[in-house]
Write a protein that holds these residues in place. Structure first.
Motif, PDB file in Angstrom:
ATOM      1  N   LYS A   1       0.801  -1.212   0.000  1.00 10.72           N
ATOM      2  CA  LYS A   1       0.000   0.000   0.000  1.00 10.72           C
ATOM      3  C   LYS A   1       0.842   1.275   0.000  1.00 10.72           C
ATOM      4  N   LEU A   2       2.157   1.129   0.100  1.00 10.95           N
ATOM      5  CA  LEU A   2       3.012   2.309   0.008  1.00 10.95           C
ATOM      6  C   LEU A   2       2.907   2.902  -1.397  1.00 10.95           C
ATOM      7  N   ASN A   3       3.069   4.213  -1.482  1.00  6.95           N
ATOM      8  CA  ASN A   3       3.005   4.867  -2.787  1.00  6.95           C
ATOM      9  C   ASN A   3       4.137   4.382  -3.687  1.00  6.95           C
ATOM     10  N   LYS A   4       3.856   4.294  -4.969  1.00  3.22           N
ATOM     11  CA  LYS A   4       4.877   3.931  -5.941  1.00  3.22           C
ATOM     12  C   LYS A   4       5.861   5.082  -6.082  1.00  3.22           C
ATOM     13  N   PHE A   5       7.147   4.759  -6.136  1.00  3.44           N
ATOM     14  CA  PHE A   5       8.165   5.796  -6.269  1.00  3.44           C
ATOM     15  C   PHE A   5       8.491   6.024  -7.739  1.00  3.44           C
ATOM     16  N   GLU A   6       8.454   7.282  -8.142  1.00  2.00           N
ATOM     17  CA  GLU A   6       8.789   7.640  -9.520  1.00  2.00           C
ATOM     18  C   GLU A   6      10.294   7.863  -9.606  1.00  2.00           C
ATOM     19  N   LYS A   7      10.967   6.951 -10.274  1.00  2.00           N
ATOM     20  CA  LYS A   7      12.427   6.978 -10.354  1.00  2.00           C
ATOM     21  C   LYS A   7      12.910   8.193 -11.145  1.00  2.00           C
ATOM     22  N   PRO A   8      13.840   8.983 -10.580  1.00  2.00           N
ATOM     23  CA  PRO A   8      14.397  10.114 -11.325  1.00  2.00           C
ATOM     24  C   PRO A   8      15.408   9.637 -12.367  1.00  2.00           C
ATOM     25  N   ASN A   9      15.845  10.546 -13.181  1.00  2.00           N
ATOM     26  CA  ASN A   9      16.854  10.229 -14.194  1.00  2.00           C
ATOM     27  C   ASN A   9      18.212  10.168 -13.522  1.00  2.00           C
ATOM     28  N   SER A  10      18.594   8.976 -13.103  1.00  2.00           N
ATOM     29  CA  SER A  10      19.827   8.794 -12.337  1.00  2.00           C
ATOM     30  C   SER A  10      20.321   7.369 -12.505  1.00  2.00           C
ATOM     31  N   ASP A  11      21.627   7.184 -12.281  1.00  2.00           N
ATOM     32  CA  ASP A  11      22.208   5.846 -12.361  1.00  2.00           C
ATOM     33  C   ASP A  11      22.003   5.054 -11.076  1.00  2.00           C
ATOM     34  N   LYS A  12      21.516   5.701 -10.048  1.00  2.00           N
ATOM     35  CA  LYS A  12      21.268   5.012  -8.783  1.00  2.00           C
ATOM     36  C   LYS A  12      20.115   4.013  -8.924  1.00  2.00           C
ATOM     37  N   LYS A  13      20.093   3.055  -8.014  1.00  2.00           N
ATOM     38  CA  LYS A  13      18.955   2.147  -7.921  1.00  2.00           C
ATOM     39  C   LYS A  13      18.058   2.638  -6.798  1.00  2.00           C
ATOM     40  N   TYR A  14      16.753   2.558  -7.033  1.00  2.00           N
ATOM     41  CA  TYR A  14      15.789   3.082  -6.074  1.00  2.00           C
ATOM     42  C   TYR A  14      14.772   2.013  -5.686  1.00  2.00           C
ATOM     43  N   SER A  15      14.200   2.189  -4.501  1.00  2.00           N
ATOM     44  CA  SER A  15      13.105   1.324  -4.096  1.00  2.00           C
ATOM     45  C   SER A  15      11.901   1.607  -4.977  1.00  2.00           C
TER      46      SER A  15
END
Length: 221
Positions: free
Chosen positions: A108-122
């Motif tokens: 139920k957590l909000n979906k994270f919109e990944k920014p333009n980056s080389d990092k990995k995100y949840s």
């Protein structure tokens, strides 16, 4: 017709784990920041391994294991075991931490919109937990355990104890991942799963899997 006869691989616990990013721990984790630890242990249950078709799956739901598993569930106290292991692990490395006991529904957590980056995100947005819990990072630990039944079609081949653990460490400043892993441990069952005083064969197998999983957890951090 041939398509209907194709076997579907039922991997240990859940095939969805195959799409989870594997990311070894970023060593910047061991700094002066404070991590909030969320541990969620599912009720004891039955998982499948091996090859089954759709009809095979429908005819082997595993209901016959439910009552016995519920009887032995109080034996393990797995939530306390995981918390104790994490406490020892972080104390030994002088990592600041606190357990967050509030129920967090990952789905139920909000979906994270990944920014333009080389990092990995949840894939989920944990950032609101930063201010509500006064922490800089989140460690989310999801645990499933119980009996693992291996099948060939509808034929039961083997039964063992198992533990499945998913971990995700998130930097709350930008929701980037510092670690993400999924691992399973399986322990052989010595003798019939229903036999033994107080179902000791089943309990010992599950406990062995728990012990092995705690050793593996330490290697991830």
């Amino acid at each position: 017709m041939k398509l209907l006869k194709l076997n579907i691989a039922i991997l240990l616990l859940l095939t969805v784990t195959s799409c989870i990013t594997t990311l070894p721990l970023n060593q910047q984790f061991y700094n002066s920041k404070k991590v909030g630890v969320i541990v969620q242990v599912d009720s004891i249950g039955m998982a499948k391994a091996g090859g089954q078709g759709l009809l095979d799956m429908a005819l082997t739901p595993g209901n016959r294991f439910t009552e016995l598993l519920r009887k032995i569930e109080p034996t393990f106290k797995l939530n306390e075991t995981v918390k104790a292991e994490i406490t020892n692990m972080f104390n030994s490395k002088n990592k600041q931490f606190q357990f967050i006991d509030e129920k967090v529904d990952y789905q139920k957590l909000n979906k994270f919109e990944k920014p333009n980056s080389d990092k990995k995100y949840s894939k989920k947005d944990f950032r609101n937990l930063k201010t509500t819990n006064n922490v800089d990072e989140i460690m989310f630990v999801k645990v499933k355990y119980g009996i693992l039944v291996s099948y060939y079609g509808m034929i039961e081949l083997d039964k063992n104890g198992y533990v499945n653990i998913e971990t995700e460490v998130v930097d709350l400043s930008d929701n980037s991942l510092l670690q993400q892993e999924t691992f399973q441990t399986v322990a052989k069952m010595n003798g019939n799963w229903k036999k033994g005083e107080d179902f000791e064969n089943l309990k010992n197998s599950i406990q062995d899997a728990i012990n092995s999983s705690m050793i593996t957890l330490k290697t991830k951090f």
